[in-house]
Design a protein around this motif. Structure first.
Motif, PDB file in Angstrom:
ATOM      1  N   SER A  30       0.786  -1.227   0.015  1.00 56.35           N
ATOM      2  CA  SER A  30      -0.097   0.064  -0.041  1.00 56.35           C
ATOM      3  C   SER A  30       0.921   1.241  -0.013  1.00 56.35           C
ATOM      4  CB  SER A  30      -0.792  -0.039   1.277  1.00 56.35           C
ATOM      5  OG  SER A  30      -1.748  -1.112   1.161  1.00 56.35           O
ATOM      6  N   THR A  31       0.100   2.367  -0.190  1.00 57.71           N
ATOM      7  CA  THR A  31       0.761   3.699  -0.059  1.00 57.71           C
ATOM      8  C   THR A  31       0.598   4.499   1.094  1.00 57.71           C
ATOM      9  OG1 THR A  31      -0.870   4.908  -1.239  1.00 57.71           O
ATOM     10  CG2 THR A  31       0.980   3.798  -2.456  1.00 57.71           C
ATOM     11  N   ARG A  33      -0.795   7.489   0.886  1.00 59.34           N
ATOM     12  CA  ARG A  33      -2.082   8.054   0.649  1.00 59.34           C
ATOM     13  C   ARG A  33      -3.233   6.906   0.984  1.00 59.34           C
ATOM     14  NH1 ARG A  33      -2.414  12.238  -2.593  1.00 59.34           N
ATOM     15  NH2 ARG A  33      -0.497  11.711  -3.707  1.00 59.34           N
ATOM     16  N   GLU A  34      -2.931   5.885   0.641  1.00 60.89           N
ATOM     17  CA  GLU A  34      -4.260   4.794   1.077  1.00 60.89           C
ATOM     18  C   GLU A  34      -4.213   4.393   2.585  1.00 60.89           C
ATOM     19  OE1 GLU A  34      -3.495   2.126  -3.033  1.00 60.89           O
ATOM     20  OE2 GLU A  34      -2.326   1.677  -1.427  1.00 60.89           O
ATOM     21  N   LYS A  35      -3.223   4.611   3.145  1.00 61.24           N
ATOM     22  CA  LYS A  35      -3.389   4.062   4.630  1.00 61.24           C
ATOM     23  C   LYS A  35      -3.380   5.532   5.554  1.00 61.24           C
ATOM     24  CE  LYS A  35      -3.373  -0.147   3.979  1.00 61.24           C
ATOM     25  NZ  LYS A  35      -4.347  -1.076   4.544  1.00 61.24           N
ATOM     26  N   ASP A 140       2.525   8.225  -2.941  1.00 61.65           N
ATOM     27  CA  ASP A 140       2.257   7.154  -3.894  1.00 61.65           C
ATOM     28  C   ASP A 140       3.390   5.979  -4.056  1.00 61.65           C
ATOM     29  OD1 ASP A 140       0.414   9.589  -5.933  1.00 61.65           O
ATOM     30  OD2 ASP A 140      -0.416   8.305  -4.318  1.00 61.65           O
ATOM     31  N   PRO A 142       4.556   2.699  -3.271  1.00 64.34           N
ATOM     32  CA  PRO A 142       4.292   1.794  -2.575  1.00 64.34           C
ATOM     33  C   PRO A 142       5.135   0.973  -1.836  1.00 64.34           C
ATOM     34  CG  PRO A 142       4.817   1.037  -4.894  1.00 64.34           C
ATOM     35  CD  PRO A 142       4.731   2.739  -4.742  1.00 64.34           C
TER      36      PRO A 142
END
Length: 463
Positions: A30-31, A33-35, A140, A142
């Protein structure tokens, strides 16, 4: 403003390495931004530490400081982030060296390698490696690798070379030549320059010539080899010339057969995890049986078993009492109340646990010696399709209770034939937030002991 851990319940136990690690693993693939809620990271080309700082503040909710002590002080765990890059041939390599800590010229000359500040800093490192890509927002990037790395536990050859490198650097400082240090002096460990300007100098103990500030660092070439070893660390179960045609089940049973009848203690002694006569269970490694399983299969403690990875198999130790009932139910990782309430069964981690195949390594209680368990069998098991609906019913019932403010009302084993819910450790489990605002102890799903008893008997009858 970045988050802070002051007065806030963390989603992990900051005193427990395993808890920190399991929370960190959720970053893999994940990144940020996602977490996290991070909306900006300063230019990584101007501030190399910006990504690491963002991981600390936004993901782990740590308060940034410049102290030399470990990031997770109570757990004795150091957090390090490092970039990887994709090569033209598709392989990964380290983009830069891994800096561990500053060298104090005045004190390092009085240290030994084994008791050095370097070894203290590198005793346990939570290593988070991310994939750097040009012209990409750091939010972003990963995360490719999350591992706890311990310098004292590195392969013997690696540690011997690192010790030689350390002694090369320190002996040069002892000779009053800190100003002559160079990265070319050493192979794995180097004394890299570390200052905001090239004019900065520091005193050294045995010379009046000031020297550039330097830090201990593992070279990029070493980090490349170690990262690839960790990312692709898989070993196959070796086969003899007469074993090429065996199925996985046949191969595993053949490996275990010579050890059937041995007690946990005897296996621990045979594989070097216990001293001869070390019968006090309180002194045994908690993962003794899991380690014995890997040794029986001929793979190292930290390696992934290639055949198991390909087949989606997870080994589980199972102790069975004389009456045929497992000594313990089988537990799964703690769930987050908010995630549980928002996630239907089909999209949940729990559903993947239920659909996974397991290798049950079975120890049965001795017929006359209470509390002594002997390795007796290995069986591959996957929950029958007919039981998956029952597992789903347990999950959805608990999900409903959490969403409606009844998180304290766990699904009991008497309510569901296959599964139930309860805390993993009632004494140390710390309360965490729930959707209704009332903190509750951390809980997890379990497979019922009685259900496992019937499943083991069913498998045995089919063989």
């Amino acid at each position: 403003m970045p988050p802070t851990n002051k007065g806030k319940d963390l989603p992990y136990d900051c005193t427990d390495r395993e808890s920190i690690y399991h929370y960190a693993v959720d970053l893999r693939g994940s990144t940020l931004r996602e977490k996290t809620d991070a909306d900006e990271i300063s230019d990584i080309r101007k501030n190399k530490g910006s990504f690491g700082s963002a991981v600390e503040t936004y993901y782990f909710m740590l308060d940034l400081n410049n102290e030399s002590e470990a990031d997770f002080k109570e757990a004795g765990l150091e957090l390090k982030t490092t970039p990887l890059k994709r090569n033209k041939n598709g392989s990964l390599s380290a983009k830069e060296r891994l800096v561990i800590g500053m060298i104090d010229y005045m004190t390092v000359v009085g240290e030994t390698f084994e008791t050095s500040h370097l070894m203290e800093k590198a005793e346990a490192i939570l290593l988070i490696s991310y994939l750097w890509t040009p012209d990409t927002d750091p939010l972003d990037y990963p995360v490719e690798l999350v591992e706890i790395v311990s310098m004292p536990s590195l392969p013997e050859g690696d540690l011997a070379q690192i010790k030689a490198d350390w002694e090369t650097v320190v002996n040069k400082i002892r000779d009053g030549r800190a100003h002559e240090l160079s990265g070319s002096d050493t192979f794995y460990l180097e004394a890299c320059t570390k200052s905001s300007t090239s004019k900065t100098r520091r005193k050294q103990p045995y010379s009046n010539i000031p020297a550039k500030p330097r830090a201990w660092a593992l070279k990029a070439s070493f980090m490349t080899a170690m990262s690839n070893r960790l990312i692709e660390n898989m070993q196959s179960i070796e086969r003899g010339a007469d074993e090429k045609s065996l199925t996985l089940v046949e191969l595993v049973r053949k490996r275990f057969a010579p050890y059937f009848g041995l007690t946990e203690q005897e296996l621990g002694e045979r594989f070097g995890y216990l001293e001869s006569g070390q019968s006090d269970r309180r002194t045994w490694p908690k993962n003794l049986c899991a380690c014995a399983t890997r040794r029986i299969l001929g793979v190292s403690d930290e390696a992934k078993i290639e055949e198991f990875e390909k087949a989606g198999i997870k080994p589980k130790t199972m102790r069975i009492k004389r009456n045929g009932t497992p000594k313990e139910s089988i537990s799964f990782p703690y769930f987050d109340y908010f995630e549980l309430a928002a996630t239907p069964y089909e999209e949940s981690d729990f559903s993947s646990y239920m659909e996974q195949r397991y290798l049950f390594v079975i120890y049965r209680e001795d017929a006359t010696d209470d509390g002594v368990y002997r390795l007796s069998d290995v069986v591959f098991w996957q929950m029958p399709d007919d039981d998956l609906d029952e597992a789903k019913r347990c999950y959805e019932e608990m999900r409903s209770r959490v969403a409606n403010g009844y998180a304290e009302n766990s699904v009991k084993s008497s309510e569901n034939r296959c599964c139930h819910v309860r805390p993993h450790d009632t004494k140390t489990s710390k309360p965490i937030p729930t959707p209704q605002g009332v903190p509750m102890k951390r809980k997890c799903f379990w497979l019922n002991a009685q259900y496992l008893k019937t499943e083991i008997a069913r498998i045995a009858s089919c063989e």
